[in-house]
Design an enzyme around this catalytic site. Structure first.
Site, PDB file in Angstrom:
ATOM      1  N   SER A   1       0.850  -1.205   0.000  1.00 31.32           N
ATOM      2  CA  SER A   1       0.000   0.000   0.000  1.00 31.32           C
ATOM      3  C   SER A   1       0.876   1.242   0.000  1.00 31.32           C
ATOM      4  O   SER A   1       0.546   2.250  -0.633  1.00 31.32           O
ATOM      5  CB  SER A   1      -0.910   0.010   1.228  1.00 31.32           C
ATOM      6  OG  SER A   1      -1.927  -0.939   1.078  1.00 31.32           O
TER       7      SER A   1
ATOM      8  N   ARG B   1     -13.432  11.272   6.560  1.00 30.93           N
ATOM      9  CA  ARG B   1     -13.841  10.236   5.599  1.00 30.93           C
ATOM     10  C   ARG B   1     -15.089   9.462   6.014  1.00 30.93           C
ATOM     11  O   ARG B   1     -15.882   9.070   5.162  1.00 30.93           O
ATOM     12  CB  ARG B   1     -12.702   9.235   5.434  1.00 30.93           C
ATOM     13  CG  ARG B   1     -11.629   9.817   4.628  1.00 30.93           C
ATOM     14  CD  ARG B   1     -10.496   8.877   4.446  1.00 30.93           C
ATOM     15  NE  ARG B   1      -9.400   9.696   3.950  1.00 30.93           N
ATOM     16  CZ  ARG B   1      -8.151   9.336   3.945  1.00 30.93           C
ATOM     17  NH1 ARG B   1      -7.799   8.158   4.406  1.00 30.93           N
ATOM     18  NH2 ARG B   1      -7.229  10.140   3.476  1.00 30.93           N
TER      19      ARG B   1
ATOM     20  N   ARG C   1      -9.398   7.035  11.092  1.00 24.47           N
ATOM     21  CA  ARG C   1      -8.065   7.644  10.932  1.00 24.47           C
ATOM     22  C   ARG C   1      -8.139   8.970  10.191  1.00 24.47           C
ATOM     23  O   ARG C   1      -8.796   9.082   9.159  1.00 24.47           O
ATOM     24  CB  ARG C   1      -7.144   6.691  10.166  1.00 24.47           C
ATOM     25  CG  ARG C   1      -5.820   7.326   9.783  1.00 24.47           C
ATOM     26  CD  ARG C   1      -4.890   6.337   9.149  1.00 24.47           C
ATOM     27  NE  ARG C   1      -5.306   5.908   7.844  1.00 24.47           N
ATOM     28  CZ  ARG C   1      -5.026   6.546   6.697  1.00 24.47           C
ATOM     29  NH1 ARG C   1      -4.349   7.690   6.718  1.00 24.47           N
ATOM     30  NH2 ARG C   1      -5.420   6.046   5.543  1.00 24.47           N
TER      31      ARG C   1
ATOM     32  N   LEU D   1       1.016   6.849   7.358  1.00 28.01           N
ATOM     33  CA  LEU D   1       2.451   6.758   7.084  1.00 28.01           C
ATOM     34  C   LEU D   1       3.222   7.263   8.308  1.00 28.01           C
ATOM     35  O   LEU D   1       4.269   6.725   8.673  1.00 28.01           O
ATOM     36  CB  LEU D   1       2.806   7.577   5.836  1.00 28.01           C
ATOM     37  CG  LEU D   1       2.212   7.058   4.519  1.00 28.01           C
ATOM     38  CD1 LEU D   1       2.446   8.049   3.383  1.00 28.01           C
ATOM     39  CD2 LEU D   1       2.801   5.696   4.139  1.00 28.01           C
TER      40      LEU D   1
HETATM   41  P1  FAD Z   1       2.158  -1.939   3.356  1.00 26.05           P
HETATM   42  O1  FAD Z   1       2.774  -0.742   2.758  1.00 26.05           O
HETATM   43  O2  FAD Z   1       0.846  -2.363   2.840  1.00 26.05           O
HETATM   44  O3  FAD Z   1       3.178  -3.147   3.199  1.00 26.05           O
HETATM   45  C1  FAD Z   1       2.787  -4.447   3.568  1.00 26.05           C
HETATM   46  C2  FAD Z   1       3.835  -5.389   3.053  1.00 26.05           C
HETATM   47  O4  FAD Z   1       3.632  -6.692   3.571  1.00 26.05           O
HETATM   48  C3  FAD Z   1       3.845  -5.544   1.542  1.00 26.05           C
HETATM   49  O5  FAD Z   1       5.179  -5.602   1.133  1.00 26.05           O
HETATM   50  C4  FAD Z   1       3.158  -6.898   1.329  1.00 26.05           C
HETATM   51  O6  FAD Z   1       3.518  -7.537   0.146  1.00 26.05           O
HETATM   52  C5  FAD Z   1       3.679  -7.633   2.519  1.00 26.05           C
HETATM   53  N1  FAD Z   1       2.890  -8.787   2.943  1.00 26.05           N
HETATM   54  C6  FAD Z   1       1.565  -8.882   3.164  1.00 26.05           C
HETATM   55  N2  FAD Z   1       1.263 -10.112   3.604  1.00 26.05           N
HETATM   56  C7  FAD Z   1       2.418 -10.806   3.674  1.00 26.05           C
HETATM   57  C8  FAD Z   1       2.766 -12.114   4.051  1.00 26.05           C
HETATM   58  N3  FAD Z   1       1.867 -13.002   4.465  1.00 26.05           N
HETATM   59  N4  FAD Z   1       4.063 -12.496   3.976  1.00 26.05           N
HETATM   60  C9  FAD Z   1       5.001 -11.635   3.543  1.00 26.05           C
HETATM   61  N5  FAD Z   1       4.743 -10.368   3.173  1.00 26.05           N
HETATM   62  C10 FAD Z   1       3.459  -9.961   3.249  1.00 26.05           C
HETATM   63  N6  FAD Z   1      -1.624   6.816   4.194  1.00 26.05           N
HETATM   64  C11 FAD Z   1      -1.119   8.051   4.474  1.00 26.05           C
HETATM   65  O7  FAD Z   1      -0.716   8.318   5.601  1.00 26.05           O
HETATM   66  N7  FAD Z   1      -1.030   8.980   3.484  1.00 26.05           N
HETATM   67  C12 FAD Z   1      -1.458   8.749   2.212  1.00 26.05           C
HETATM   68  O8  FAD Z   1      -1.340   9.611   1.362  1.00 26.05           O
HETATM   69  C13 FAD Z   1      -2.012   7.483   1.911  1.00 26.05           C
HETATM   70  N8  FAD Z   1      -2.485   7.202   0.676  1.00 26.05           N
HETATM   71  C14 FAD Z   1      -2.898   5.933   0.388  1.00 26.05           C
HETATM   72  C15 FAD Z   1      -3.286   5.622  -0.917  1.00 26.05           C
HETATM   73  C16 FAD Z   1      -3.620   4.315  -1.236  1.00 26.05           C
HETATM   74  C17 FAD Z   1      -4.020   3.986  -2.661  1.00 26.05           C
HETATM   75  C18 FAD Z   1      -3.598   3.314  -0.242  1.00 26.05           C
HETATM   76  C19 FAD Z   1      -3.942   1.897  -0.575  1.00 26.05           C
HETATM   77  C20 FAD Z   1      -3.266   3.627   1.063  1.00 26.05           C
HETATM   78  C21 FAD Z   1      -2.905   4.936   1.388  1.00 26.05           C
HETATM   79  N9  FAD Z   1      -2.543   5.284   2.686  1.00 26.05           N
HETATM   80  C22 FAD Z   1      -2.049   6.527   2.949  1.00 26.05           C
HETATM   81  C23 FAD Z   1      -2.435   4.259   3.719  1.00 26.05           C
HETATM   82  C24 FAD Z   1      -0.964   3.849   3.823  1.00 26.05           C
HETATM   83  O9  FAD Z   1      -0.402   3.826   2.536  1.00 26.05           O
HETATM   84  C25 FAD Z   1      -0.791   2.485   4.443  1.00 26.05           C
HETATM   85  O10 FAD Z   1      -1.545   2.393   5.617  1.00 26.05           O
HETATM   86  C26 FAD Z   1       0.678   2.271   4.786  1.00 26.05           C
HETATM   87  O11 FAD Z   1       1.455   2.439   3.627  1.00 26.05           O
HETATM   88  C27 FAD Z   1       0.870   0.887   5.365  1.00 26.05           C
HETATM   89  O12 FAD Z   1       2.239   0.634   5.427  1.00 26.05           O
HETATM   90  P2  FAD Z   1       2.713  -0.776   5.947  1.00 26.05           P
HETATM   91  O13 FAD Z   1       4.194  -0.801   5.804  1.00 26.05           O
HETATM   92  O14 FAD Z   1       2.121  -1.054   7.258  1.00 26.05           O
HETATM   93  O15 FAD Z   1       2.025  -1.808   4.947  1.00 26.05           O
HETATM   94  C1  SIN Z   2      -5.387  10.164  -0.093  1.00 26.41           C
HETATM   95  O1  SIN Z   2      -4.450  10.617  -0.731  1.00 26.41           O
HETATM   96  O2  SIN Z   2      -6.547  10.550  -0.216  1.00 26.41           O
HETATM   97  C2  SIN Z   2      -5.127   9.071   0.900  1.00 26.41           C
HETATM   98  C3  SIN Z   2      -4.575   9.657   2.120  1.00 26.41           C
HETATM   99  C4  SIN Z   2      -4.661   8.702   3.278  1.00 26.41           C
HETATM  100  O3  SIN Z   2      -5.154   7.601   3.176  1.00 26.41           O
HETATM  101  O4  SIN Z   2      -4.233   9.131   4.356  1.00 26.41           O
END
Ligand code: FAD
Ligand code: SIN
Length: 540
Positions: A39, A301, A404, A410
Site C-alpha cells: 500500500s 472520511r 483515521r 504513514l
Molecule cells: P504496506 O505498505 O501495505 O506493506 C505491507 C507489506 O507486507 C507488503 O510488502 C506486502 O507484500 C507484505 N505482505 C503482506 N502479507 C504478507 C505475508 N503473508 N508475507 C510476507 N509479506 C506480506 N496513508 C497516508 O498516511 N497517506 C497517504 O497519502 C495514503 N495514501 C494511500 C493511498 C492508497 C491507494 C492506499 C492503498 C493507502 C494509502 N494510505 C495513505 C495508507 C498507507 O499507505 C498504508 O496504511 C501504509 O502504507 C501501510 O504501510 P505498511 O508498511 O504497514 O504496509
Molecule cells: C489520499 O491521498 O486521499 C489518501 C490519504 C490517506 O489515506 O491518508
C-alpha cells in the site's frame, strides 16, 4: 549476530529493517510479491506532521484534528506522543533520501486533506508513497546486514511457552511461492509489517497483497486483535474501471475539488452558465456534503463516505461527481500527474471533466493490539508475546480511534517502526541458538489441491458478502447474514486446508475468511455508532 525476520516491505517493514540493520542486527525481510508491492507504494496524499518541534500550537492542532477525526475514541497519550515524534521521524525519511515537494524558495509545500484544519501534510505530488518506498528500498538493498526475499509469504508464527503465562517467538513458517514449499525461518525476533486487508472487499484502493495475513497469523498465535469493526472507506475511488480501483486523492479536495451528486452538478451548471470561475457561484454551496458537515467536501472520511452512500441510495445513481472545473487546470495537472494520467486513459481531463467517484475499502484502523513500543499483546494474558512486534497498518496502537485522520498512517507507521526496532536492538537478547531445533511445517500427508475453481468462487462470494453486508452502512440483519455466509465459506476452506499442500490463494483466502469473521463479530458487538462503524439498528 542476533537475527530478526521482518514480514513486509512497505514503509513499516523497510524502516524497521534499516534501523535494526544499522544497530548491527542480521535482518531478513520476507515479502510475498515483488519488493515494492505494498500500500505504501500507492500512497498519494502525503504524510502529516509538524517538523518544527517548537511549533506547539501547530502540534496541538494536529492532536485536536486527530482526536476529532477519531470520534473521541483515540488514545490521547498515544496521539500526543506520535505527533511529538513526527518531526524527528520525517527528518529520518528525508535523510534516507525521500524528497518531499518544495516551493520555488525551497520551503516544503504543506497541503491539507479532509479533517485537517491546517496545512501540515508533506507530499511528493500524488506519488508520495512511491517516493518513500523507492528511497527506503534503495537503502535496504544496499545494506550489508539486510537480506530481502520476494515471493516469500509468511504463513504462521512459531512460538513456545516460556512459562505458564508467557509465550516467546522462535521464528516463522514461510511459504516459498516459487518453490511451492513451506520453509522454517528461525530468529530471535519477528516483526510483522504486513499491512491491512482491503482485499476482503470487492472495491478497494489496496493492492492485491493486502489480504490481512499478519492479523490472521497473529490471531492464530493467540495475539489480541482490537477495533476490527473500524474499516475505513475512502470516499473517492474512481468509478471508471470495474477491474481496477484507483484512488483519487483527498488532496484533490484539499486543492479545492468539490463533491456533487449528478443533480447538484446540473444546478451548479445552470447557476454559473459557462463561467466556472464566477466567484459569486461557489461550487461548495451546491454540494450535498454541506447537509452532513459544515466542512462539506473536506469533512472526515467516515462522514463523507456515509453521505455518499446515503445520496446514492436516494438517487439510485451509481456514483457521485468530483468537480474540479473551477480550479486552475494547469496547476491541477502539474500537481496531480499520476491521477491526471489515469483519468486521461479513461477520456477524462482533470480541471475540465467531472470525475465519477464512489467509496472503496481503504484502511484497517483495527489490527494486532500493541503497546507503546509495538510489542504484541497476548489475548489470554494481556502480557506481551516475547520477541513479537507488529508495526504499520497491521497493528492497532490506539492512535486512530474510530476513524483515521488523513495522512496519519504513514506517520504512525514510521514512528512505531522506529520505536519497535530501537526497543528490540537496545535490549540484550540471548543470541539465537542454532542447535535449538524448530518444528517443521505439518507437511505430512498433504496432497495437491483439487478443484481450485471452488476457491475462486469462495473468494468472490466472500468479497461480495463483505461489501454488501459489512460496508459503510450496516444493520443487524446484514451483519448476521454475513456471519452465516462467512461461516459456510470457512467450513469449505478449512476442509481444503486440512488436506492440501498450501498455495498462495488458499493461504490468503483462509486468512481473509478468519479476519472477515472477526470484523463481523466485532461489528455485531459494538452497540453504538462511532466513527467508521455505523449500524442503522443502533440507537445513537
Ligand atoms: P504496506 O505498505 O501495505 O506493506 C505491507 C507489506 O507486507 C507488503 O510488502 C506486502 O507484500 C507484505 N505482505 C503482506 N502479507 C504478507 C505475508 N503473508 N508475507 C510476507 N509479506 C506480506 N496513508 C497516508 O498516511 N497517506 C497517504 O497519502 C495514503 N495514501 C494511500 C493511498 C492508497 C491507494 C492506499 C492503498 C493507502 C494509502 N494510505 C495513505 C495508507 C498507507 O499507505 C498504508 O496504511 C501504509 O502504507 C501501510 O504501510 P505498511 O508498511 O504497514 O504496509
Ligand atoms: C489520499 O491521498 O486521499 C489518501 C490519504 C490517506 O489515506 O491518508
Amino acid at each position: 549476530m542476533p537475527r530478526v525476520v521482518l514480514a513486509g516491505s512497505g514503509i513499516a517493514g523497510l524502516f524497521a529493517a534499516l534501523t535494526c540493520a544499522n544497530a548491527g542486527w542480521d535482518v531478513c525481510v520476507i515479502t510475498k510479491q515483488s519488493l515494492e508491492e505494498s500500500s505504501t507504494n500507492y500512497a498519494q496524499g502525503g504524510i502529516a506532521g509538524i517538523l518544527d518541534k517548537t511549533n506547539l500550537s501547530g502540534k496541538e492542532t494536529h492532536i485536536r484534528d486527530t482526536l476529532e477525526a477519531g470520534d473521541g475514541y483515540c488514545d490521547e497519550d498515544i496521539v500526543r506522543d506520535v505527533v511529538d515524534e513526527a518531526g524527528d521521524r520525517i527528518r529520518d525519511l528525508i535523510n534516507a533520501g525521500v524528497n518531499f515537494q518544495t516551493d520555488l524558495k525551497g520551503n516544503f509545500d504543506y497541503i491539507k486533506e479532509g479533517g485537517h484544519s491546517q496545512n501540515i501534510i508533506l507530499h511528493a505530488k500524488d506519488s508520495t508513497g512511491k517516493e518513500i518506498e523507492t528511497a527506503l528500498l534503495s537503502k535496504a538493498t544496499k545494506h550489508p546486514n539486510i537480506e530481502l526475499l520476494s515471493n516469500h509469504l509468511a504463513l504462521d508464527l512459531i512460538l513456545r511457552d516460556r512459562n505458564s503465562v508467557e509465550k516467546e517467538i522462535l521464528g516463522l513458517w514461510v511459504f516459498n511461492i516459487d518453490k511451492g514449499i513451506v520453509e522454517t525461518f528461525a530468529s530471535d525476533a519477528v516483526i510483522l509489517a504486513t499491512g491491512g486487508g482491503g482485499q476482503l472487499f470487492s472495491r478497494t484502493t489496496n493492492p492485491s497483497v493486502a489480504t490481512a495475513d499478519g492479523m490472521a497469523m497473529a490471531f492464530r498465535a493467540g495475539a489480541k486483535l482490537s477495533d476490527m469493526e473500524f474499516v475505513q472507506f475512502h470516499p473517492t475511488s474512481a468509478a471508471l474501471d470495474s477491474n481496477q480501483t484507483f484512488l483519487i486523492s483527498e488532496a484533490v479536495r484539499g486543492f479545492g475539488g468539490v463533491l456533487m451528486t449528478k443533480s447538484n452538478y446540473k444546478s451548479w451548471e445552470k447557476a454559473h452558465g459557462k463561467n466556472t470561475s464566477n466567484t459569486m457561484v461557489k461550487p461548495e454551496d451546491f454540494s450535498f456534503t454541506k447537509k452532513y458537515s459544515k466542512l462539506g467536501s473536506l469533512a472526515t472520511r467516515d462522514i463523507v463516505a456515509r453521505a455518499i452512500d446515503h445520496e446514492l441510495n436516494i438517487s439510485g445513481d451509481d456514483y457521485v461527481l468530483l468537480i474540479t472545473e473551477h480550479l486552475d487546470k494547469q496547476e491541477l495537472q502539474t500537481r496531480f500527474p499520476t491521477i491526471n494520467n489515469f483519468l486521461l486513459k479513461h477520456g477524462i481531463k482533470l480541471g475540465i471533466d467531472p470525475i465519477p467517484v464512489v467509496p472503496a475499502a481503504h484502511y484497517f484502523v483495527g489490527g494486532i493490539s500493541v503497546n507503546k513500543i509495538g510489542q504484541v499483546v497476548n489475548s489470554a494474558t494481556e502480557n506481551i508475546i516475547s520477541g513479537l512486534y507488529a508495526i504499520g497498518e497491521v497493528a492497532c496502537t490506539g492512535m486512530h480511534g474510530a476513524n483515521r485522520l488523513a495522512s496519519n498512517s504513514l506517520l504512525e507507521a514510521v514512528v512505531y517502526s522506529s520505536r519497535a526496532s530501537l526497543n528490540l536492538t537496545n535490549n540484550i537478547i540471548v543470541p539465537f541458538d542454532d542447535s535449538n531445533v524448530l518444528p517443521d511445517w505439518r507437511a505430512d500427508g498433504l496432497e495437491s489441491l483439487v478443484d481450485h475453481y471452488s476457491l475462486v468462487d469462495d473468494l468472490k462470494s466472500l468479497k461480495m458478502t463483505m461489501s454488501r453486508d459489512v460496508g459503510v452502512v450496516r444493520s443487524n440483519r446484514r451483519l448476521n447474514r454475513a456471519l452465516r455466509r462467512v461461516n459456510l465459506i470457512e467450513n469449505e476452506v478449512e476442509l481444503a486446508w486440512e488436506s492440501s499442500i498450501p498455495t498462495r490463494p488458499l493461504i490468503e483466502l483462509r486468512n481473509m475468511v478468519q479476519i472477515s469473521k472477526i470484523i463481523i463479530e466485532s461489528a455485531l458487538k459494538r452497540k453504538e455508532n462511532l466513527g467508521l462503524h455505523y449500524n442503522e439498528d443502533n440507537l445513537s
